[in-house]
Design a protein around this motif. Structure first.
Motif, PDB file in Angstrom:
ATOM      1  N   PHE A  62       0.962  -1.221  -0.128  1.00  0.00           N
ATOM      2  CA  PHE A  62      -0.045   0.055   0.114  1.00  0.00           C
ATOM      3  C   PHE A  62       1.030   1.299   0.009  1.00  0.00           C
ATOM      4  O   PHE A  62       2.037   1.257   0.418  1.00  0.00           O
ATOM      5  CB  PHE A  62      -0.957  -0.075   1.262  1.00  0.00           C
ATOM      6  CG  PHE A  62      -0.181   0.364   2.482  1.00  0.00           C
ATOM      7  CD1 PHE A  62      -0.055   1.581   2.935  1.00  0.00           C
ATOM      8  CD2 PHE A  62       0.507  -0.699   3.214  1.00  0.00           C
ATOM      9  CE1 PHE A  62       0.691   2.205   4.231  1.00  0.00           C
ATOM     10  CE2 PHE A  62       1.075  -0.181   4.433  1.00  0.00           C
ATOM     11  CZ  PHE A  62       1.306   1.064   4.684  1.00  0.00           C
ATOM     12  N   ALA A  63       0.246   2.298  -0.535  1.00  0.00           N
ATOM     13  CA  ALA A  63       1.227   3.539  -0.472  1.00  0.00           C
ATOM     14  C   ALA A  63      -0.240   4.688  -0.158  1.00  0.00           C
ATOM     15  O   ALA A  63      -1.119   4.519  -0.721  1.00  0.00           O
ATOM     16  CB  ALA A  63       1.988   3.898  -1.582  1.00  0.00           C
ATOM     17  N   PHE A  64       0.439   5.661   0.645  1.00  0.00           N
ATOM     18  CA  PHE A  64      -0.603   7.050   0.617  1.00  0.00           C
ATOM     19  C   PHE A  64       0.260   8.232   0.455  1.00  0.00           C
ATOM     20  O   PHE A  64       1.458   8.415   0.630  1.00  0.00           O
ATOM     21  CB  PHE A  64      -1.373   6.887   2.147  1.00  0.00           C
ATOM     22  CG  PHE A  64      -0.274   6.899   3.124  1.00  0.00           C
ATOM     23  CD1 PHE A  64       0.035   8.271   3.469  1.00  0.00           C
ATOM     24  CD2 PHE A  64       0.113   5.911   3.971  1.00  0.00           C
ATOM     25  CE1 PHE A  64       0.809   8.481   4.816  1.00  0.00           C
ATOM     26  CE2 PHE A  64       0.786   5.804   4.807  1.00  0.00           C
ATOM     27  CZ  PHE A  64       1.282   7.232   5.433  1.00  0.00           C
ATOM     28  N   PHE A  79       2.381  18.045   3.113  1.00  0.00           N
ATOM     29  CA  PHE A  79       2.785  16.799   2.479  1.00  0.00           C
ATOM     30  C   PHE A  79       3.106  15.754   3.364  1.00  0.00           C
ATOM     31  O   PHE A  79       3.761  15.881   4.435  1.00  0.00           O
ATOM     32  CB  PHE A  79       3.839  17.008   1.363  1.00  0.00           C
ATOM     33  CG  PHE A  79       4.201  15.731   0.654  1.00  0.00           C
ATOM     34  CD1 PHE A  79       3.391  15.516  -0.430  1.00  0.00           C
ATOM     35  CD2 PHE A  79       5.184  15.062   1.151  1.00  0.00           C
ATOM     36  CE1 PHE A  79       3.957  14.332  -1.047  1.00  0.00           C
ATOM     37  CE2 PHE A  79       5.517  13.711   0.496  1.00  0.00           C
ATOM     38  CZ  PHE A  79       4.843  13.545  -0.723  1.00  0.00           C
ATOM     39  N   VAL A  80       2.367  14.576   3.233  1.00  0.00           N
ATOM     40  CA  VAL A  80       2.532  13.318   4.214  1.00  0.00           C
ATOM     41  C   VAL A  80       2.476  12.031   3.009  1.00  0.00           C
ATOM     42  O   VAL A  80       1.533  12.179   2.149  1.00  0.00           O
ATOM     43  CB  VAL A  80       1.555  13.110   5.318  1.00  0.00           C
ATOM     44  CG1 VAL A  80       1.517  11.842   5.881  1.00  0.00           C
ATOM     45  CG2 VAL A  80       1.404  14.465   6.041  1.00  0.00           C
ATOM     46  N   ALA A  81       3.409  11.219   3.036  1.00  0.00           N
ATOM     47  CA  ALA A  81       3.340   9.989   2.428  1.00  0.00           C
ATOM     48  C   ALA A  81       4.031   8.937   2.970  1.00  0.00           C
ATOM     49  O   ALA A  81       4.853   9.005   3.925  1.00  0.00           O
ATOM     50  CB  ALA A  81       4.306  10.311   0.822  1.00  0.00           C
ATOM     51  N   GLY A  82       3.613   7.771   2.588  1.00  0.00           N
ATOM     52  CA  GLY A  82       4.329   6.574   3.096  1.00  0.00           C
ATOM     53  C   GLY A  82       3.651   5.403   2.727  1.00  0.00           C
ATOM     54  O   GLY A  82       2.962   5.249   1.652  1.00  0.00           O
ATOM     55  N   GLY A  83       4.233   4.206   2.808  1.00  0.00           N
ATOM     56  CA  GLY A  83       3.466   2.951   2.521  1.00  0.00           C
ATOM     57  C   GLY A  83       4.488   1.793   2.883  1.00  0.00           C
ATOM     58  O   GLY A  83       5.567   1.776   3.726  1.00  0.00           O
ATOM     59  N   GLY A  84       4.178   0.487   2.413  1.00  0.00           N
ATOM     60  CA  GLY A  84       4.819  -0.660   3.078  1.00  0.00           C
ATOM     61  C   GLY A  84       3.843  -1.827   2.502  1.00  0.00           C
ATOM     62  O   GLY A  84       3.046  -1.857   1.744  1.00  0.00           O
ATOM     63  N   ALA A  85       4.281  -2.868   3.135  1.00  0.00           N
ATOM     64  CA  ALA A  85       3.438  -4.100   2.941  1.00  0.00           C
ATOM     65  C   ALA A  85       2.362  -4.208   3.889  1.00  0.00           C
ATOM     66  O   ALA A  85       2.194  -3.457   4.629  1.00  0.00           O
ATOM     67  CB  ALA A  85       4.541  -5.521   3.236  1.00  0.00           C
ATOM     68  N   GLN A  92      -9.759  -8.103   8.588  1.00  0.00           N
ATOM     69  CA  GLN A  92      -8.640  -7.511   9.282  1.00  0.00           C
ATOM     70  C   GLN A  92      -7.559  -7.134   8.332  1.00  0.00           C
ATOM     71  O   GLN A  92      -6.764  -7.899   7.719  1.00  0.00           O
ATOM     72  CB  GLN A  92      -8.273  -8.509  10.435  1.00  0.00           C
ATOM     73  CG  GLN A  92      -7.119  -8.015  11.264  1.00  0.00           C
ATOM     74  CD  GLN A  92      -6.872  -8.821  12.509  1.00  0.00           C
ATOM     75  OE1 GLN A  92      -6.553  -9.954  12.255  1.00  0.00           O
ATOM     76  NE2 GLN A  92      -6.717  -8.292  13.714  1.00  0.00           N
ATOM     77  N   TYR A  93      -7.223  -5.820   8.251  1.00  0.00           N
ATOM     78  CA  TYR A  93      -6.125  -5.219   7.460  1.00  0.00           C
ATOM     79  C   TYR A  93      -5.138  -4.820   8.255  1.00  0.00           C
ATOM     80  O   TYR A  93      -5.315  -4.154   9.305  1.00  0.00           O
ATOM     81  CB  TYR A  93      -6.954  -3.948   6.512  1.00  0.00           C
ATOM     82  CG  TYR A  93      -6.014  -3.153   5.752  1.00  0.00           C
ATOM     83  CD1 TYR A  93      -5.272  -3.763   4.610  1.00  0.00           C
ATOM     84  CD2 TYR A  93      -5.613  -1.964   6.200  1.00  0.00           C
ATOM     85  CE1 TYR A  93      -4.333  -2.844   3.906  1.00  0.00           C
ATOM     86  CE2 TYR A  93      -4.850  -1.114   5.286  1.00  0.00           C
ATOM     87  CZ  TYR A  93      -4.326  -1.547   4.464  1.00  0.00           C
ATOM     88  OH  TYR A  93      -3.581  -0.895   3.442  1.00  0.00           O
ATOM     89  N   LYS A  94      -3.873  -5.194   8.077  1.00  0.00           N
ATOM     90  CA  LYS A  94      -2.668  -4.947   8.917  1.00  0.00           C
ATOM     91  C   LYS A  94      -1.574  -4.239   7.823  1.00  0.00           C
ATOM     92  O   LYS A  94      -1.240  -4.838   6.902  1.00  0.00           O
ATOM     93  CB  LYS A  94      -2.184  -6.218   9.644  1.00  0.00           C
ATOM     94  CG  LYS A  94      -0.917  -6.016  10.355  1.00  0.00           C
ATOM     95  CD  LYS A  94      -0.526  -7.156  11.222  1.00  0.00           C
ATOM     96  CE  LYS A  94       0.569  -6.712  11.990  1.00  0.00           C
ATOM     97  NZ  LYS A  94       1.142  -8.041  12.561  1.00  0.00           N
ATOM     98  N   HIS A 108       6.442   0.313  12.213  1.00  0.00           N
ATOM     99  CA  HIS A 108       5.342  -0.170  12.960  1.00  0.00           C
ATOM    100  C   HIS A 108       4.253  -0.581  12.251  1.00  0.00           C
ATOM    101  O   HIS A 108       4.208  -0.396  11.404  1.00  0.00           O
ATOM    102  CB  HIS A 108       4.860   1.197  13.872  1.00  0.00           C
ATOM    103  CG  HIS A 108       5.872   1.929  15.086  1.00  0.00           C
ATOM    104  ND1 HIS A 108       6.880   2.906  14.502  1.00  0.00           N
ATOM    105  CD2 HIS A 108       5.813   1.528  16.286  1.00  0.00           C
ATOM    106  CE1 HIS A 108       7.438   2.948  15.680  1.00  0.00           C
ATOM    107  NE2 HIS A 108       7.057   2.350  16.959  1.00  0.00           N
ATOM    108  N   ASN A 109       3.448  -1.511  12.996  1.00  0.00           N
ATOM    109  CA  ASN A 109       2.377  -2.401  12.402  1.00  0.00           C
ATOM    110  C   ASN A 109       1.095  -1.561  12.907  1.00  0.00           C
ATOM    111  O   ASN A 109       0.938  -1.283  14.351  1.00  0.00           O
ATOM    112  CB  ASN A 109       2.356  -3.587  12.564  1.00  0.00           C
ATOM    113  CG  ASN A 109       3.696  -4.233  12.171  1.00  0.00           C
ATOM    114  OD1 ASN A 109       4.273  -3.886  10.953  1.00  0.00           O
ATOM    115  ND2 ASN A 109       4.542  -5.083  12.975  1.00  0.00           N
ATOM    116  N   PHE A 110       0.052  -1.507  12.098  1.00  0.00           N
ATOM    117  CA  PHE A 110      -1.281  -1.101  12.413  1.00  0.00           C
ATOM    118  C   PHE A 110      -2.112  -1.959  12.078  1.00  0.00           C
ATOM    119  O   PHE A 110      -2.364  -2.438  10.664  1.00  0.00           O
ATOM    120  CB  PHE A 110      -1.453   0.437  11.991  1.00  0.00           C
ATOM    121  CG  PHE A 110      -0.246   1.269  12.324  1.00  0.00           C
ATOM    122  CD1 PHE A 110      -0.346   1.918  13.718  1.00  0.00           C
ATOM    123  CD2 PHE A 110       0.694   1.529  11.529  1.00  0.00           C
ATOM    124  CE1 PHE A 110       0.805   2.889  13.828  1.00  0.00           C
ATOM    125  CE2 PHE A 110       1.754   2.433  11.756  1.00  0.00           C
ATOM    126  CZ  PHE A 110       1.805   3.064  13.186  1.00  0.00           C
TER     127      PHE A 110
END
Length: 159
Positions: A62-64, A79-85, A92-94, A108-110
């Motif tokens: 995912f990326a935002f 400006f804010v950006a991020g992403g990962g697996a 349930q979305y992690k 970190h995991n959410f």
């Protein structure tokens, strides 16, 4: 009559279990419609009038991207950006945040619950980073971006 009711009950129970195990189709590009953050007893509704955010979800990542609509040329610069697996089991979305311009959030995991209603994705859950003193519930609503659509006009989210 009793057997008929029993069979109807079994059919409904079986079908409801199937729906719970099938994850929603979250892959695609999503534009943020509304965002609410709840900290302690306070609820903050994010003002999106001069901002735009999209979330892109493919098969594994995912990326935002979130920025102001004034090209960063005034006091609303943002400006804010991020992403990962990510993983998705049922609803349930992690997210495993690997990249973020707020570097202390990386690693970190959410965990969130996700639901799809029509073209609306609803994501809610707890963001917690103990060392930063962050513990908040977020509720975000997105609309699916249609192929070829250049810009979404913010509308009242579906619920």
């Amino acid at each position: 009559m009793g057997k008929l009711l029993f069979y109807i009950f079994c059919f409904l129970a079986f079908n409801s279990c199937i729906e719970l195990n099938n994850p929603p189709n979250i892959q695609g590009t999503w534009e943020l419609l509304s965002a609410t953050t709840i900290r302690n007893d306070s609820s903050i509704v994010q003002d999106l009038e001069n901002k735009r955010m999209i979330k892109i979800i493919n098969q594994h990542h995912f990326a935002f991207l979130n920025h102001d609509n004034n090209n960063g040329k005034d006091t609303t610069a943002h400006f804010v950006a991020g992403g990962g697996a990510y993983s998705l089991v049922g609803n349930q979305y992690k997210e495993s945040l690997e990249y973020c311009n707020f570097r202390d959030w990386e690693g970190h995991n959410f965990t969130f619950s996700v639901f799809i209603k029509g073209d609306t994705l609803i994501q809610e859950g707890i963001e917690e980073i103990e060392e930063l003193g962050i513990e908040q519930k977020i509720i975000e609503k997105y609309t699916r971006v249609k192929v070829g659509r250049k810009r979404n006009i913010y509308a009242t989210p579906l619920m």
